[in-house]
Write a protein that holds these residues in place. Sequence first.
Motif, mmCIF file in Angstrom:
data_model
loop_
_atom_site.group_PDB
_atom_site.id
_atom_site.type_symbol
_atom_site.label_atom_id
_atom_site.label_comp_id
_atom_site.label_asym_id
_atom_site.label_seq_id
_atom_site.Cartn_x
_atom_site.Cartn_y
_atom_site.Cartn_z
ATOM 1 N N PRO A 102 -34.878 -10.345 4.199
ATOM 2 C CA PRO A 102 -34.730 -11.535 3.351
ATOM 3 C C PRO A 102 -35.003 -11.284 1.872
ATOM 4 N N GLU A 103 -36.048 -10.508 1.559
ATOM 5 C CA GLU A 103 -36.364 -10.277 0.151
ATOM 6 C C GLU A 103 -35.281 -9.472 -0.561
ATOM 7 N N GLN A 104 -34.639 -8.570 0.187
ATOM 8 C CA GLN A 104 -33.588 -7.760 -0.434
ATOM 9 C C GLN A 104 -32.286 -8.535 -0.579
ATOM 10 N N ARG A 105 -32.099 -9.535 0.277
ATOM 11 C CA ARG A 105 -30.914 -10.385 0.141
ATOM 12 C C ARG A 105 -30.922 -11.117 -1.198
ATOM 13 N N GLN A 106 -32.111 -11.447 -1.659
ATOM 14 C CA GLN A 106 -32.215 -12.134 -2.945
ATOM 15 C C GLN A 106 -31.822 -11.224 -4.098
ATOM 16 N N VAL A 107 -32.193 -9.949 -3.975
ATOM 17 C CA VAL A 107 -31.893 -8.983 -5.042
ATOM 18 C C VAL A 107 -30.446 -8.536 -4.993
ATOM 19 N N GLY A 108 -29.943 -8.266 -3.777
ATOM 20 C CA GLY A 108 -28.551 -7.878 -3.614
ATOM 21 C C GLY A 108 -28.357 -6.383 -3.442
ATOM 22 N N VAL A 109 -27.074 -5.961 -3.467
ATOM 23 C CA VAL A 109 -26.721 -4.562 -3.244
ATOM 24 C C VAL A 109 -25.828 -4.063 -4.375
ATOM 25 N N ILE A 110 -25.733 -2.736 -4.469
ATOM 26 C CA ILE A 110 -24.844 -2.094 -5.429
ATOM 27 C C ILE A 110 -24.138 -0.951 -4.718
ATOM 28 N N ALA A 111 -22.881 -0.725 -5.058
ATOM 29 C CA ALA A 111 -22.107 0.309 -4.370
ATOM 30 C C ALA A 111 -21.044 0.884 -5.289
ATOM 31 N N ALA A 112 -20.669 2.127 -5.008
ATOM 32 C CA ALA A 112 -19.557 2.777 -5.699
ATOM 33 C C ALA A 112 -18.338 2.735 -4.788
ATOM 34 N N SER A 113 -17.207 2.345 -5.338
ATOM 35 C CA SER A 113 -15.993 2.279 -4.522
ATOM 36 C C SER A 113 -14.772 2.235 -5.419
ATOM 37 N N ALA A 114 -13.707 2.878 -4.935
ATOM 38 C CA ALA A 114 -12.440 2.819 -5.661
ATOM 39 C C ALA A 114 -11.627 1.585 -5.290
ATOM 40 N N GLY A 115 -12.079 0.840 -4.267
ATOM 41 C CA GLY A 115 -11.311 -0.351 -3.934
ATOM 42 C C GLY A 115 -11.716 -1.095 -2.680
ATOM 43 N N ASN A 116 -11.426 -0.539 -1.492
ATOM 44 C CA ASN A 116 -11.566 -1.301 -0.258
ATOM 45 C C ASN A 116 -13.010 -1.669 0.078
ATOM 46 N N HIS A 117 -13.927 -0.729 -0.082
ATOM 47 C CA HIS A 117 -15.339 -1.025 0.192
ATOM 48 C C HIS A 117 -15.854 -2.059 -0.795
ATOM 49 N N ALA A 118 -15.443 -1.945 -2.040
ATOM 50 C CA ALA A 118 -15.846 -2.915 -3.058
ATOM 51 C C ALA A 118 -15.350 -4.305 -2.703
ATOM 52 N N LEU A 119 -14.091 -4.410 -2.301
ATOM 53 C CA LEU A 119 -13.531 -5.698 -1.928
ATOM 54 C C LEU A 119 -14.260 -6.300 -0.730
ATOM 55 N N ALA A 120 -14.537 -5.466 0.268
ATOM 56 C CA ALA A 120 -15.216 -5.954 1.472
ATOM 57 C C ALA A 120 -16.616 -6.460 1.156
ATOM 58 N N LEU A 121 -17.359 -5.705 0.358
ATOM 59 C CA LEU A 121 -18.713 -6.135 -0.018
ATOM 60 C C LEU A 121 -18.674 -7.412 -0.847
ATOM 61 N N ALA A 122 -17.739 -7.456 -1.805
ATOM 62 C CA ALA A 122 -17.649 -8.632 -2.670
ATOM 63 C C ALA A 122 -17.361 -9.889 -1.850
ATOM 64 N N TYR A 123 -16.408 -9.787 -0.923
ATOM 65 C CA TYR A 123 -16.028 -10.952 -0.128
ATOM 66 C C TYR A 123 -17.161 -11.403 0.791
ATOM 67 N N HIS A 124 -17.727 -10.474 1.550
ATOM 68 C CA HIS A 124 -18.759 -10.867 2.509
ATOM 69 C C HIS A 124 -20.076 -11.172 1.810
ATOM 70 N N GLY A 125 -20.300 -10.578 0.651
ATOM 71 C CA GLY A 125 -21.458 -10.978 -0.138
ATOM 72 C C GLY A 125 -21.357 -12.436 -0.548
ATOM 73 N N SER A 126 -20.146 -12.854 -0.943
ATOM 74 C CA SER A 126 -19.953 -14.263 -1.321
ATOM 75 C C SER A 126 -20.118 -15.176 -0.108
ATOM 76 N N GLN A 127 -19.676 -14.718 1.076
ATOM 77 C CA GLN A 127 -19.808 -15.521 2.290
ATOM 78 C C GLN A 127 -21.257 -15.675 2.731
ATOM 79 N N LEU A 128 -22.052 -14.639 2.495
ATOM 80 C CA LEU A 128 -23.451 -14.631 2.951
ATOM 81 C C LEU A 128 -24.441 -14.997 1.844
ATOM 82 N N GLY A 129 -23.950 -15.237 0.639
ATOM 83 C CA GLY A 129 -24.833 -15.600 -0.466
ATOM 84 C C GLY A 129 -25.682 -14.437 -0.968
#
Length: 431
Positions: free
Chosen positions: A84-111
């Motif tokens: 829970p505490e890390q959900r507040q801070v969030g994540v960071i990742a390197a990606s040329a495209g697909n992984h970035a899109l997947a994280l961005a979308y599901h990050g928005s879905q999960l807050g």
Amino acid sequence: MAPGVEGAEPADPHCDPDNPRVMQFQEISAAAYKIKDGLPRTPCTRSGLSRAVGMEIYFKKEYLQFTGSFKERGARYSLMMLPPEQRQVGVIAASAGNHALALAYHGSQLGIPVTVVMPIVAPMMKVQLCRQHGAVVIEHGRDIGELSCHVYCAAVVVTRVLCCRYDHPHILAGQGTMGLEIIEQVPDVDAVVIPVGGGGLIAGVALAVKSLRPNVKIIGVESEKCASFTASLESGKPVYVRAMSTLADGLAVPLPGVNAFATAAPLIDKMVVVSEEQIALAILRLVELEKAVVEGAGATGLAAVLAGLLPELKGQKVVIPLCGGNIDTTVLGRCLERGLAADGRLCRFLVTVSDRPGGIAELTKLLAGIGVSIKDIFHERAWLTSHIYSVEVKCVVETRDREHARQLEEMLRHHYGQVVFGVNEVRANCV
């Protein structure tokens, strides 16, 4: 960086080269239960190409995920496993495209806040989509090595979780859920042919499939422009291979993941390497016969089958994941043209004809007579050394198939004498 390894990515505590982690089947089962309400089950349907290739081909259509690739599986599971505490801070990742899109979308879905570092050459469409999903996008560097160094430093500064796109244990477990679906959808499958980049997908799927059906063959496919996993299997450990530009840009990972390698290596029955022409032809076949737009990385499994690299699978039931559909529209056009050339349906030739009235008309009449369609035509006069009343004509033409292209060669040879005929080029001269 890992000592002594050129281009190695900065150390991730979950991806220790000295202590690689071998995944367990239970982790994949847990991931499947965790993400089942947030991801659709993609279809796995029999292909019309089956008769042509002499195998019963089933395509697992991962390009139908919301963001267009299998990366959503690992991305969602890794986000859901954050404390829970890390959900507040969030994540960071390197990606040329697909992984970035997947994280961005599901990050928005999960807050969950998401920051992605993307190369400055990343397609603008993917960059904009990540921003539309609420991710912070940092454009930096030209290759994945530069991205990884930058994202690691940024993770330390902002104390966000570093989310490796293909080697974090949660990523591997999430990708493995595809293997569970394959076994449910095609219970009597004989082989699964999987594109390989960093190794996360083949590690997860191989573990899931082999755990449930030990006799199923697991075959990996790489681009000849970056066959790092093949080199690593030969060396017995992950090794660095310089990545070159390729149609399968999603597979251009110079150093396989340590966890992915440790998990997948004992489970892989065969690795094959495909050329750029074979990838382009696979993309063309999918568009024409399956009505599916698939990126180069996602089409490499079919490329291996079409190239005849897997003769041992004749007559067997084979599943091929179509891993992603995020191909840039301009690149798609180039891929289709390369595929047509590789298929013998797009040819070019140079012919020197009379520059007097009727010279070029005669050439076009000959082409029309055998049903060859002219796509492009160019005249050249100034640099010819032959007769002053002659013109060199360069033509790009469409033919039906290789046999039709052979008829074109014979016609040019008959009417214009000496002809040098290559795979995609004809040179002819008239005296």
